[in-house]
Structure formats: structure tokens, C-alpha cells
Design a protein around this motif. Structure first.
Motif, PDB file in Angstrom:
ATOM      1  N   VAL A   1     -32.039   6.874  32.515  1.00  0.00           N
ATOM      2  CA  VAL A   1     -31.861   7.411  31.098  1.00  0.00           C
ATOM      3  C   VAL A   1     -31.183   6.461  30.138  1.00  0.00           C
ATOM      4  N   TYR A   2     -31.533   6.280  29.077  1.00  0.00           N
ATOM      5  CA  TYR A   2     -30.896   5.355  28.186  1.00  0.00           C
ATOM      6  C   TYR A   2     -30.452   6.141  26.942  1.00  0.00           C
ATOM      7  N   VAL A   3     -29.244   5.764  26.466  1.00  0.00           N
ATOM      8  CA  VAL A   3     -28.873   6.573  25.195  1.00  0.00           C
ATOM      9  C   VAL A   3     -28.050   5.350  24.304  1.00  0.00           C
ATOM     10  N   SER A   4     -28.515   5.076  23.222  1.00  0.00           N
ATOM     11  CA  SER A   4     -27.743   4.167  22.551  1.00  0.00           C
ATOM     12  C   SER A   4     -27.696   4.631  20.946  1.00  0.00           C
ATOM     13  N   PRO A   5     -26.749   4.175  20.410  1.00  0.00           N
ATOM     14  CA  PRO A   5     -26.622   4.435  18.664  1.00  0.00           C
ATOM     15  C   PRO A   5     -28.195   3.849  18.046  1.00  0.00           C
ATOM     16  N   SER A   6     -28.561   4.597  17.320  1.00  0.00           N
ATOM     17  CA  SER A   6     -29.756   4.190  16.511  1.00  0.00           C
ATOM     18  C   SER A   6     -29.625   2.848  15.780  1.00  0.00           C
ATOM     19  N   SER A   7     -28.527   2.453  15.608  1.00  0.00           N
ATOM     20  CA  SER A   7     -28.041   1.017  14.825  1.00  0.00           C
ATOM     21  C   SER A   7     -28.252  -0.100  15.572  1.00  0.00           C
ATOM     22  N   ASP A   8     -28.260   0.317  17.115  1.00  0.00           N
ATOM     23  CA  ASP A   8     -28.272  -0.806  17.965  1.00  0.00           C
ATOM     24  C   ASP A   8     -29.717  -1.325  18.256  1.00  0.00           C
ATOM     25  N   SER A   9     -29.929  -2.675  18.579  1.00  0.00           N
ATOM     26  CA  SER A   9     -31.221  -3.213  18.335  1.00  0.00           C
ATOM     27  C   SER A   9     -31.856  -3.158  19.894  1.00  0.00           C
ATOM     28  N   ASP A  10     -30.956  -2.783  21.098  1.00  0.00           N
ATOM     29  CA  ASP A  10     -31.776  -2.501  22.176  1.00  0.00           C
ATOM     30  C   ASP A  10     -30.931  -1.266  22.989  1.00  0.00           C
ATOM     31  N   TRP A  11     -31.636  -0.855  24.042  1.00  0.00           N
ATOM     32  CA  TRP A  11     -31.224   0.360  24.869  1.00  0.00           C
ATOM     33  C   TRP A  11     -30.020   0.358  25.486  1.00  0.00           C
ATOM     34  N   GLY A  12     -29.606  -0.690  26.090  1.00  0.00           N
ATOM     35  CA  GLY A  12     -28.348  -0.883  26.730  1.00  0.00           C
ATOM     36  C   GLY A  12     -28.716  -0.535  28.310  1.00  0.00           C
ATOM     37  N   PRO A  13     -27.609  -0.320  28.934  1.00  0.00           N
ATOM     38  CA  PRO A  13     -27.570   0.074  30.375  1.00  0.00           C
ATOM     39  C   PRO A  13     -28.383   1.424  30.642  1.00  0.00           C
ATOM     40  N   ASP A  14     -28.849   1.274  31.864  1.00  0.00           N
ATOM     41  CA  ASP A  14     -29.312   2.803  32.467  1.00  0.00           C
ATOM     42  C   ASP A  14     -28.076   3.670  32.807  1.00  0.00           C
ATOM     43  N   ARG A  15     -28.139   4.834  32.125  1.00  0.00           N
ATOM     44  CA  ARG A  15     -26.900   5.749  32.117  1.00  0.00           C
ATOM     45  C   ARG A  15     -26.670   6.197  33.381  1.00  0.00           C
ATOM     46  N   LEU A  16     -27.825   6.332  34.157  1.00  0.00           N
ATOM     47  CA  LEU A  16     -27.613   7.117  35.369  1.00  0.00           C
ATOM     48  C   LEU A  16     -27.138   6.045  36.701  1.00  0.00           C
ATOM     49  N   GLY A  17     -27.315   4.923  36.507  1.00  0.00           N
ATOM     50  CA  GLY A  17     -26.965   3.845  37.222  1.00  0.00           C
ATOM     51  C   GLY A  17     -27.845   3.794  38.465  1.00  0.00           C
ATOM     52  N   ALA A  18     -27.228   4.089  39.750  1.00  0.00           N
ATOM     53  CA  ALA A  18     -27.966   4.107  40.966  1.00  0.00           C
ATOM     54  C   ALA A  18     -28.387   5.456  41.249  1.00  0.00           C
ATOM     55  N   ALA A  19     -27.832   6.607  40.228  1.00  0.00           N
ATOM     56  CA  ALA A  19     -28.376   7.849  40.477  1.00  0.00           C
ATOM     57  C   ALA A  19     -29.636   8.320  39.790  1.00  0.00           C
ATOM     58  N   THR A  20     -30.121   9.531  40.071  1.00  0.00           N
ATOM     59  CA  THR A  20     -31.271  10.230  39.386  1.00  0.00           C
ATOM     60  C   THR A  20     -30.826  11.371  38.642  1.00  0.00           C
ATOM     61  N   LEU A  21     -31.916  11.926  37.746  1.00  0.00           N
ATOM     62  CA  LEU A  21     -31.660  13.332  37.470  1.00  0.00           C
ATOM     63  C   LEU A  21     -32.696  14.175  37.905  1.00  0.00           C
ATOM     64  N   PRO A  22     -32.621  14.949  39.076  1.00  0.00           N
ATOM     65  CA  PRO A  22     -33.543  15.777  39.708  1.00  0.00           C
ATOM     66  C   PRO A  22     -33.886  16.750  38.540  1.00  0.00           C
ATOM     67  N   GLN A  23     -35.076  17.561  39.088  1.00  0.00           N
ATOM     68  CA  GLN A  23     -35.394  18.684  38.158  1.00  0.00           C
ATOM     69  C   GLN A  23     -34.349  19.892  38.118  1.00  0.00           C
ATOM     70  N   GLY A  24     -34.012  20.420  37.033  1.00  0.00           N
ATOM     71  CA  GLY A  24     -33.047  21.533  36.814  1.00  0.00           C
ATOM     72  C   GLY A  24     -31.483  20.893  36.725  1.00  0.00           C
ATOM     73  N   GLN A  25     -31.339  19.740  36.851  1.00  0.00           N
ATOM     74  CA  GLN A  25     -30.120  19.130  36.915  1.00  0.00           C
ATOM     75  C   GLN A  25     -29.632  18.626  35.653  1.00  0.00           C
ATOM     76  N   GLU A  26     -28.309  18.322  35.240  1.00  0.00           N
ATOM     77  CA  GLU A  26     -28.159  17.706  33.883  1.00  0.00           C
ATOM     78  C   GLU A  26     -27.076  16.617  34.102  1.00  0.00           C
ATOM     79  N   THR A  27     -26.811  15.924  33.145  1.00  0.00           N
ATOM     80  CA  THR A  27     -25.835  14.626  33.031  1.00  0.00           C
ATOM     81  C   THR A  27     -25.262  14.958  31.907  1.00  0.00           C
ATOM     82  N   VAL A  28     -23.891  14.236  31.558  1.00  0.00           N
ATOM     83  CA  VAL A  28     -23.321  14.174  30.385  1.00  0.00           C
ATOM     84  C   VAL A  28     -23.086  12.757  30.025  1.00  0.00           C
ATOM     85  N   VAL A  29     -23.743  12.017  28.797  1.00  0.00           N
ATOM     86  CA  VAL A  29     -23.429  10.771  28.417  1.00  0.00           C
ATOM     87  C   VAL A  29     -22.633  10.618  27.180  1.00  0.00           C
TER      88      VAL A  29
END
Length: 404
Positions: free
Chosen positions: A237-265
Motif C-alpha cells: 500500500v502506498y499513500v502520498s500527498p498528491s504534490s509529491d513526485s514519488d510514492w514513498g515507502p510501502d505503508r504495510l512494511g513486512a505485513a499484508t492486508l488480507p481480504q476483509g481487513q483494514e489498516t489506518v495510514v
């Protein structure tokens, strides 16, 4: 008789004198001309700036000539011996240029009498302090100026004290200044263009100053919850301000987001953000300029990156696909990520979608077979890896090919 002898003797002496004079003149002509001495001068930098360029040229000349330092510089508190070679001239104009662009111009300097050029005041006390970079980011620029209560414009800070250098993460730099002041404002600029300012630092009492990015003003932070309603796990998962030129780091790190679950960024910046999700098979979906202030909870479901089909008016008549292409409509539960069309019995060949996807409920015109052939084996791959095959289909019939 005596007078004649005297005359003869005088003539003989005159001839001898002329011969001796001629011999001396010939000897003088045969001697090589005396060469001028090897000359050199010493540059002594007692300022708190690096001396970067030095020019020595004929008085009042419009051309300064070459930089006598070449690739060298004269740091603060250092001396430099400049060898001029064999030159006859003693009187020169001298120009020293420092790292802030300031010039010291001296006219008609007699280097035969003055063989050391001193810049700055040796009697001025030297103030030294250790600047420590205790962050994990390279410190690219450092500025020091006498303390004052009001903010400074960038051009009022003076020269970058690092010159061509930097302070690496967890490294230090010796700041050396000729000054009678003690209170200074310090400004550090990091490699990511973030700035940290420390005001009113007494460098006479505090000889070590640390920068750790704790003084950088923080932009407002927004929280957004991402809920996975896809039929597949979200790998990145990548979330970055629209003004940034790149995506930045993976917000999940070593984890994943399985079906039905949620994460807060947490997102630094304004309300407009770009969101990108990547699946285990390498497929990706992204949405640009999402207002996460109005939508603090986003459901990642098939078609979340496009307008809902029921919200899009369907034209009364749909134009036929352009010649040499066919139209594929996705009536399945997931986006279509790969499409293959090949002559019956032939290998699949290349993916005709490339980097595109066909969202749920959407249709897309795709290139047909080479040479305009109509009969083809069609294979469609959905986001979860499920494949739908349509062997021997006619790509030239001009109708939508619906897959589900």
C-alpha cells in the motif's frame, strides 16, 4: 728624436687599448642574459570564509587571466604558497574571491617587497564549534549568522558554511569563524530540502550543537482507513500527498492486508492524496487526488478506482470498435488484468492490456490479430488469477465480447 719616439709609443698604447676594449665587448656579448628569479607569494586566509579563486595580473589589465589556485582553495585559517615561476615584473593587481562571492581587490601590489598577502584580521578571535548531524538524513547546507529576533530571508543568512561538503548522517563538522560575537542563529538544510533553525545559540558557552530534525515544522497529518474488499490479499500500500513526485515507502512494511481487513495510514500534508495498492501477482491499482478529508475511510473493492457504472450515463448507441481491434467488456466480479489473443492453437503471445486493467462493468477496445485475421483463441485473466478461455472466437464480428 725623442718626440717621434713618444708619438710612436702613444700610438702603440692606443692600439692596445682599443684591442682590449674590443675583447671585453665581445666577452660581454657572449655572456647569457641574467634570468629573473623564481618568485612566489603566500596567501594567508584569516577570514571565516573559504578563499576559492585568486587572480594576479598586470595592473589595470581588463583580463584577469587564469585562476591561480586552479582546483585548490584556501580554507579558513590556512595558508597557500603560490609559485609564479620566473617573472621580471614585481607590481601586480590581485583579486581574491571568497565562497560567498565577495571580492578583495588590491591594486599595484609589489610582490618583491610584500611576499605574503593576508586576508582578514589575524587579531580577530576565532570561534569554533562542533556541528553534529544526529539525524538519519544528510545535512546538505549549514548557515550561521549573528543572532537577531526577527526571521531572516534566505539570502540574509550569508554563505553556506559547508562549501562543497556535506555532513553525513551521525557525522560532525567543525565550524570555524573569525568573530567577536557569541550569539548566533544556525540554519541546517537537509538533503530532502527540509530546514531546521536554531536561534540565539551561545557558541562561546555551547561548543557542540546537534541537529536531529526535531525542530522541523511538521505539516498537518491526516488519517485514512483502507478496507480490503477485494477477493485477493493486498501485498503493498502506498499513500502520498498528491504534490509529491514519488510514492514513498510501502505503508504495510513486512505485513499484508488480507481480504476483509483494514489498516489506518497517516499522511502528512493536505487533503489531496494518491493511493496505490499492489497484489501478490504484481498487478496494481491506483487512484489520484483522493480527498481523504472527505473520505477518511476508503473501501478497496472491484472498481474502486473508477466511476461506478450506474453513475455513468450509457449512450443510446455505442460506436463499433475501430478496424483491427475488438471490444472486451468485463462482466465479472474483479478487474481484468491480462488479455491474450492468438491464432487458434498458437502460443498466447504478449498481454494486450499491458499496464492497463479493465475495471468491473467497463469495456475496452484492444488490438486484434496481426494481418487482420478474425479467428482467435481468447484468454482473459482476472485479478485473483482466474482465467476464462474463449477458443475459436471471431474478433471481427464488431460486437462486444463479454467475459464474467
Amino acid at each position: 728624436m725623442r718626440s717621434i719616439r713618444a708619438i710612436r709609443r702613444a700610438c702603440a698604447l692606443a692600439v692596445i687599448g682599443l684591442a682590449m676594449a674590443g675583447t671585453a665587448a665581445m666577452a660581454q656579448q657572449q655572456q647569457p642574459a641574467q634570468q629573473p628569479p623564481n618568485r612566489e607569494i603566500t596567501l594567508q586566509n584569516e577570514t571565516d570564509l573559504v578563499l576559492q579563486n585568486f587572480y594576479l595580473f598586470t595592473p589595470n589589465s581588463q583580463d584577469r587571466g587564469q585562476d591561480r589556485l586552479g582546483r585548490d582553495t584556501v580554507p579558513q585559517g590556512a595558508t597557500f604558497r603560490l609559485r609564479l615561476g620566473r617573472v621580471q615584473n614585481c607590481v601586480w593587481d590581485a583579486v581574491a574571491i571568497f565562497q560567498d562571492g565577495s571580492e578583495d581587490v588590491r591594486r599595484r601590489v609589489d610582490i618583491c617587497r610584500t611576499q605574503r598577502l593576508i586576508y582578514g584580521d589575524p587579531a580577530m578571535p576565532t570561534l569554533e564549534a562542533e556541528i553534529a548531524n544526529r539525524s538519519d538524513t544528510v545535512l546538505r547546507e549549514l548557515y550561521a549568522a549573528p543572532a537577531r529576533p526577527e526571521p531572516r530571508a534566505p539570502e540574509a543568512w550569508g554563505p553556506d558554511r559547508l562549501g562543497a561538503g556535506v555532513i553525513d548522517a551521525n557525522a560532525t563538522f567543525r565550524l570555524r569563524m573569525r568573530t567577536r560575537d557569541c550569539a548566533f542563529d544556525l540554519r541546517a538544510v537537509y538533503a530532502d530540502d527540509r530546514e531546521e533553525v536554531k536561534q540565539g545559540i551561545d557558541l562561546c558557552a555551547n561548543r557542540t550543537v546537534a541537529f536531529d530534525r526535531s525542530g522541523i515544522p511538521r505539516p498537518p497529518t491526516q488519517s485514512v482507513a483502507l478496507v480490503n474488499r477485494h477477493l485477493a490479499t493486498v501485498q503493498e500500500v502506498y499513500v502520498s500527498p498528491s504534490s509529491d513526485s514519488d510514492w514513498g515507502p510501502d505503508r504495510l512494511g513486512a505485513a499484508t492486508l488480507p481480504q476483509g481487513q483494514e489498516t489506518v495510514v497517516q499522511v502528512e500534508g493536505g487533503c489531496e492524496a494518491d493511493i496505490r495498492i499492489v497484489f501478490p501477482n504484481g498487478g496494481a491499482e491506483e487512484a489520484r487526488e483522493v480527498n481523504i478529508c472527505d473520505q477518511p475511510r476508503i473501501v478497496l473493492a472491484p472498481g474502486w478506482v473508477v466511476q461506478r457504472i450506474e453513475e455513468t450515463p450509457v449512450p443510446a448507441t455505442t460506436p463499433a470498435p475501430s478496424p483491427g481491434s475488438f471490444r472486451l467488456r468485463n462482466a465479472g466480479p474483479l478487474p481484468v488484468v491480462e488479455v491474450y489473443a492468438s491464432a487458434p492453437g498458437a502460443p498466447r503471445g504478449s498481454d494486450r492490456l499491458g499496464a492497463d486493467v479493465v475495471p468491473v462493468g467497463d469495456a475496452m477496445d484492444l488490438p486484434g490479430l496481426e494481418g487482420g485475421a478474425c479467428a482467435a483463441d481468447l484468454v482473459v485473466v482476472f485479478r485473483d488469477g482466474r482465467e476464462v478461455s474463449r477458443p475459436g472466437i471471431d474478433l471481427c464480428r464488431g460486437e462486444e465480447i463479454e467475459v464474467r
